[in-house]
Design an enzyme around this catalytic site. Structure first.
Site, PDB file in Angstrom:
ATOM      1  N   CYS A 347       0.616  -1.207  -0.042  1.00 31.93           N
ATOM      2  CA  CYS A 347      -0.164  -0.050  -0.014  1.00 31.93           C
ATOM      3  C   CYS A 347       0.902   1.244  -0.139  1.00 31.93           C
ATOM      4  O   CYS A 347       1.524   1.449  -1.080  1.00 31.93           O
ATOM      5  CB  CYS A 347      -0.987   0.001   1.130  1.00 31.93           C
ATOM      6  SG  CYS A 347      -2.560   1.083   0.996  1.00 31.93           S
ATOM      7  N   HIS A 464      -3.648  -5.520   1.232  1.00 36.01           N
ATOM      8  CA  HIS A 464      -3.755  -5.844   2.581  1.00 36.01           C
ATOM      9  C   HIS A 464      -3.925  -7.180   2.995  1.00 36.01           C
ATOM     10  O   HIS A 464      -5.024  -7.884   2.231  1.00 36.01           O
ATOM     11  CB  HIS A 464      -4.145  -4.852   3.674  1.00 36.01           C
ATOM     12  CG  HIS A 464      -3.875  -3.509   3.525  1.00 36.01           C
ATOM     13  ND1 HIS A 464      -2.774  -3.036   3.989  1.00 36.01           N
ATOM     14  CD2 HIS A 464      -4.450  -2.355   3.002  1.00 36.01           C
ATOM     15  CE1 HIS A 464      -2.443  -1.654   3.918  1.00 36.01           C
ATOM     16  NE2 HIS A 464      -3.670  -1.387   3.256  1.00 36.01           N
TER      17      HIS A 464
END
Length: 523
Positions: A347, A464
């Site tokens: 991310c 994630h």
């Protein structure tokens, strides 16, 4: 409306163990056949989760929901604050971001948040036999009480019986309990049903004189002394606890143990978020994660992971100031040249690996910042926040084995695209970069560059929870071990159920559950 019985875990301080005790109580009540749900009115944390309907909530209540046997529901954590600086946070209400607010602005918004909290609690509690609530910080933070929506004000709305918890491991527990009671109003003291000492090491019988004295002074019983539970493999509520659990600096000596030690470095980002992405790696045999705060502690890792960030631009500047940016770049060069190791970004970490991050709306720092220049990517932070559960595939170049399926979740404002490298910029060309991860609709989730053997040495992903997937994690680690000349290590399964039962068993042994249930009117 009539609300069900409720037990609320409050603490004398932050990090007293409230979240895990609440999870344990959820598990104990669920094992008794009761319909139980967790609730925390307001959570401040950088570890968050995306529900099946694309809403964002705190990880602590996700764990507590699992303890109850429930799917995560944003009503369990109606207000989530994600700090972006010392004075400001992104405010998320019922899973949706409502704005970036500094403290004064959020205080003006609090009445609106409180309405959402009450509605969420009433709706969730309506289908339950009992509720387990969690407070935040301490109910005796008198500078904050006027705006409280998470401690005693919430306890009053729920009609909750309060368990007051102190962390005896940090010292001063008895003074903290007595002082907290002294600062509460008479009505608030009447809500406290009993005390719990948490994280105790040693012979609990040595505490008897102090327990008796405090009980006489306050009129409140001790419900139990919970032991320190070592190596409890459960997700942490925030990145602070996660960092404390990692090994700072260099480890002593060479690789240790029967399988040798695979050394993975994690730069200590000031705004590190979703540290839970690394939990499954930390629990693998023969793996050591090291939190690194300066270049002098870099060592000779086998892999580097840049985790997520809630303020990517500021954390990128930290890497440059600390010298860690040069360490990451130098390690990436060695990986390419030697054909072993990997630099991985998740991310915000993926965004840092690119050429540029721009923040035209000032969602974080504003402006435009050069990235580490390891991937030909540019990221723009936009108002719309991507929140979704995602399944897809990873390319064999990440692990050396056939294409694998993975699932996780996305939480990001950034939109990332591959760009043409300017001659002399040092960036890899578009021809060198490939999509290393994509969703089921073939939309890119990650990019990487490969060495002459076709193995990705620098790569990143927006997914994630990627390392929670056992097959992918095992293949990734075994490929690193093989390249480093380390023998294969046994593989761990990442599963929270047994650890939740271990936690619940220890808490049930320590607490006077009949007394607690009796005071709840549920004996």
């Amino acid at each position: 409306m009539t609300l069900p019985p409720a037990l609320m875990v409050q603490g004398t301080c932050s990090n007293a163990g409230k979240s895990l005790l609440a999870a344990a109580l959820c598990r104990l009540l669920a094992r008794r056949g009761l319909r139980v749900a967790p609730f925390k009115a307001q959570n401040m944390a950088l570890n968050s989760f995306v529900t099946s309907d694309g809403k964002e909530m705190g990880r602590a209540q996700v764990l507590q929901a699992a303890a109850c046997g429930l799917a995560p529901d944003v009503r369990m954590n109606p207000v989530l604050l994600k700090p972006t600086s010392n004075t400001g946070s992104q405010v998320i209400v019922l899973g949706e971001p409502v704005g970036q607010m500094r403290v004064a602005e959020y205080l003006r918004y609090k009445p609106t948040a409180w309405k959402a909290v009450r509605r969420a609690y009433n709706s969730l509690a309506a289908g339950m036999d009992v509720m387990v609530l969690e407070g935040a910080g301490s109910p005796a933070e008198i500078n904050l009480k006027a705006h409280d929506i998470v401690n005693m004000r919430m306890a009053r709305h729920a009609g909750a019986l309060v368990a007051l918890v102190a962390d005896i491991d940090r010292g001063g527990a008895f003074a903290a309990l007595a002082g907290t009671m002294a600062l509460l109003t008479r009505a608030e003291r009447s809500r406290v049903g009993g005390f719990i000492l948490n994280k105790f090491r040693g012979d609990a019988s040595l505490l008897d004189p102090a327990l008796s004295m405090l009980q006489r002074r306050t009129g409140k019983p001790f419900w139990g002394v919970v032991p320190m539970l070592e190596n409890l493999r459960l997700p942490e509520e925030d990145s602070v606890s996660f960092k404390q659990g990692l090994t700072p600096g260099l480890y002593a000596g060479a690789a240790q143990g029967e399988y040798g030690l695979l050394d993975i470095v994690v730069p200590d980002l000031p705004h590190l978020s979703n540290a839970t992405d690394l939990d499954a790696l930390r629990d693998e045999p023969g793996v050591r994660l090291r939190i690194v705060r300066s270049a002098e502690h870099w060592g000779e890792p086998h892999a580097v992971i840049l985790p997520g960030s809630r303020n990517t631009v500021d954390d990128l500047r930290f890497l440059l100031r600390s010298g860690l940016a040069d360490c990451v770049r130098g390690f990436a060069d060695r990986c390419q040249q030697q054909g072993r190791g990997a630099v991985v970004g998740i991310c915000g970490g993926l965004q840092m690996l690119g050429a540029e991050i721009s923040d035209p709306l000032g969602l974080e720092e504003g402006g435009c910042e050069p990235g580490l220049g390891l991937l030909p990517l540019c990221t723009k932070l936009l108002a719309a926040k991507r929140l979704r559960r995602t399944c897809g595939w990873v390319h064999p170049c990440l692990t050396g084995v056939e294409r694998q399926s993975v699932c996780g979740y996305e939480i990001h404002h950034g939109q990332t695209a591959v760009v043409s490298a300017v001659e002399g910029s040092g960036l890899p060309s578009q021809a060198q970069v490939r999509v290393v991860m994509a969703d089921s609709e073939e939309q890119p989730l990650g990019w990487g560059t490969c060495d002459a053997q076709g193995r990705a040495r620098v790569w990143g992903s927006y997914l994630h929870g990627l390392f929670d997937v056992d097959n992918f994690r095992h293949a990734f680690l075994q490929s690193l071990r093989s390249e480093a000349g380390l023998p294969p290590a046994p593989l761990a399964t990442y599963c929270l159920g047994p650890e939740l039962d271990r936690l619940a068993d220890a808490v049930e042994d320590a607490l006077d559950m009949p007394a607690i249930l009796g005071q709840l009117g549920m004996a």
